[in-house]
Every structure is written in structure tokens, then in C-alpha cells.
Motif scaffolding. Sequence first.
Motif, PDB file in Angstrom:
ATOM      1  N   ASP A  18       0.826  -1.197   0.000  1.00 61.75           N
ATOM      2  CA  ASP A  18       0.000   0.000   0.000  1.00 61.75           C
ATOM      3  C   ASP A  18       0.867   1.256   0.000  1.00 61.75           C
ATOM      4  N   GLY A  19       0.743   2.058  -1.027  1.00 60.59           N
ATOM      5  CA  GLY A  19       1.551   3.252  -1.163  1.00 60.59           C
ATOM      6  C   GLY A  19       2.826   3.022  -1.947  1.00 60.59           C
ATOM      7  N   ASP A  58      -2.053   2.237  -5.007  1.00 56.11           N
ATOM      8  CA  ASP A  58      -2.320   3.636  -4.676  1.00 56.11           C
ATOM      9  C   ASP A  58      -2.856   3.742  -3.251  1.00 56.11           C
ATOM     10  N   HIS A 101      -4.382   6.029  -2.023  1.00 56.60           N
ATOM     11  CA  HIS A 101      -5.646   6.769  -1.984  1.00 56.60           C
ATOM     12  C   HIS A 101      -6.778   5.914  -1.424  1.00 56.60           C
ATOM     13  N   TYR A 123      -3.416   0.120  -9.010  1.00 52.76           N
ATOM     14  CA  TYR A 123      -1.956   0.201  -9.054  1.00 52.76           C
ATOM     15  C   TYR A 123      -1.469   1.650  -9.086  1.00 52.76           C
ATOM     16  N   ARG A 124      -0.292   1.850  -8.571  1.00 50.92           N
ATOM     17  CA  ARG A 124       0.427   3.095  -8.792  1.00 50.92           C
ATOM     18  C   ARG A 124       1.044   3.050 -10.198  1.00 50.92           C
ATOM     19  N   SER A 135       5.472   9.571  -3.561  1.00 50.99           N
ATOM     20  CA  SER A 135       4.117   9.922  -4.018  1.00 50.99           C
ATOM     21  C   SER A 135       3.194   8.713  -3.850  1.00 50.99           C
ATOM     22  N   ASP A 155       0.128   8.445  -2.594  1.00 51.35           N
ATOM     23  CA  ASP A 155      -1.296   8.703  -2.787  1.00 51.35           C
ATOM     24  C   ASP A 155      -1.456   9.601  -4.006  1.00 51.35           C
ATOM     25  N   SER A 156      -2.151   9.102  -5.030  1.00 52.80           N
ATOM     26  CA  SER A 156      -2.291   9.843  -6.277  1.00 52.80           C
ATOM     27  C   SER A 156      -3.080  11.131  -6.112  1.00 52.80           C
ATOM     28  N   GLN A 157      -3.819  11.249  -5.017  1.00 54.12           N
ATOM     29  CA  GLN A 157      -4.650  12.430  -4.793  1.00 54.12           C
ATOM     30  C   GLN A 157      -4.011  13.443  -3.842  1.00 54.12           C
ATOM     31  N   HIS A 193       7.951   7.785  -8.854  1.00 59.48           N
ATOM     32  CA  HIS A 193       7.366   6.647  -9.556  1.00 59.48           C
ATOM     33  C   HIS A 193       8.483   5.739 -10.072  1.00 59.48           C
TER      34      HIS A 193
END
Length: 229
Positions: free
Chosen positions: A15-16, A20, A22, A91-92, A192, A194-196, A211
Motif C-alpha cells: 500500500d503506497g 495507490d 488513496h 496500481y500506482r 508519491s 497517494d495519487s490524490q 514513480h
Amino acid sequence: MVDWSTLETVFLDMDGTLLDLHFDNHFWLEHLPRRYAEQFDLHPAEARDYLIPMIMAERGSLNWYCTDYWSDRLSLDITGLKAEVGDRIGYRPHVTDFLASLRQAGLRSVIVTNCHPDPLALKLQKTGLEKHVDGIISSHDLGKPKEDTDFWKDLGQRAPYRHESTLMVDDSFPVLESARAAGIAQCLAILSPDSQQPARDGHTDIPGIHHFDEVLPDLRTRQALPSYR
């Protein structure tokens, strides 16, 4: 940033890092307070003000991540509530390309997560993540979180590794500091998760990326070697 030539094993947070964050942030900060308010006839803001300090007080402990603990303490089906917003699991960026490149390079990839087995099963159902790695280990199976330096010794019983040829990738600096203190040679932070949300500041001693495309070129130049078993 990463010396791929020395590596045999890559431990990966979930997670993270791969997924994502988020989803988790939305659940704990928004969805859970809203559903708690509905269940106990509170205003959503009142529920949030009550829940967030309680949750944050467990940060860094196994309880922080434990679905069973929060289900009992809050008298709610936490796993069921997570499923209600399961469409946010994803996914990230560049994750599947990164995992494929690890495999092509002959590196063993193992997810090492603090996620409880119940939401872990939900996330695997939504993503098929298990198909892209060589193994998945939850800290709940070892009885201590990754923030505990003893975790890494116990992890070696489940997924044998050599400290000097292992990389740990995580979005949590306390976890990365724990891994480094336990002797893991290389650590890499995700800035980064969390995409939000805006990217976080880096760490003075631990290299970080936003990334995986930032490390893919160097990884792809690594000559494929036999996987470490």
C-alpha cells in the motif's frame, strides 16, 4: 540510487508502493467516519473527530493495521466496509512494468506488507497482484509490524534472504529505517504514495523516487542472473 548489480532479493511494500494509497486514506479518513456516523447517529465531523485520534494513537503498532482489532473496537465490519469502496483499489504508475522488469532481471520479488490478511485478499482479488511477484508475506503472520526491527529476523525464516543483496522499497520512512537498522543493504522510498495528495519531502539518508519509471532504465540494463532461492 539503486545498485541493481548486487541484488538477489527485492522486498516490496504494497500500500503506497505498489498500490495507490488513496484507497486506504479515503477509507480511514472519509468512508469509515461517514459509516460510523450513520451507525451511531452522529454528525460525520463529530465521528471523524472521535475516530482519527483513536486510530492515530495506534500508529506503528500491529493494531494500527489490524482489521479484526478495529472491527471489535468500533463494532463495525471493517472488511465489509472496505469492500464498499473497493473500486478505488488500483496500481500506482509503472508498477506492472517494474515488476516484470524485476522478473526479467532474475530478481526475486516478495511483497512484505503490514496489511491484514482480510483486506489483503480483497486487494489481490481486485488487482491480481500475486501473479506478478514471487511471494507475499503479511506482518500479521509474524505477529509484529515492519516498524519492529525484530520483524526482519523473523522474516528470514519465512523468506530467506541475504542482507547484503536485498533491497526494501516502501513509502514509510519508519519502516525503511527499521529495515536499515536490521542490516538490509539498500532501501528506496516512494515519495508519491497517494495519487490524490502532493508528493512528500525526501529523507536525508534514504534515496527516494516518485514513480518506478525513475529506476526502470537502470534496472533494465542489469544482466539477468539466476533467481536467488
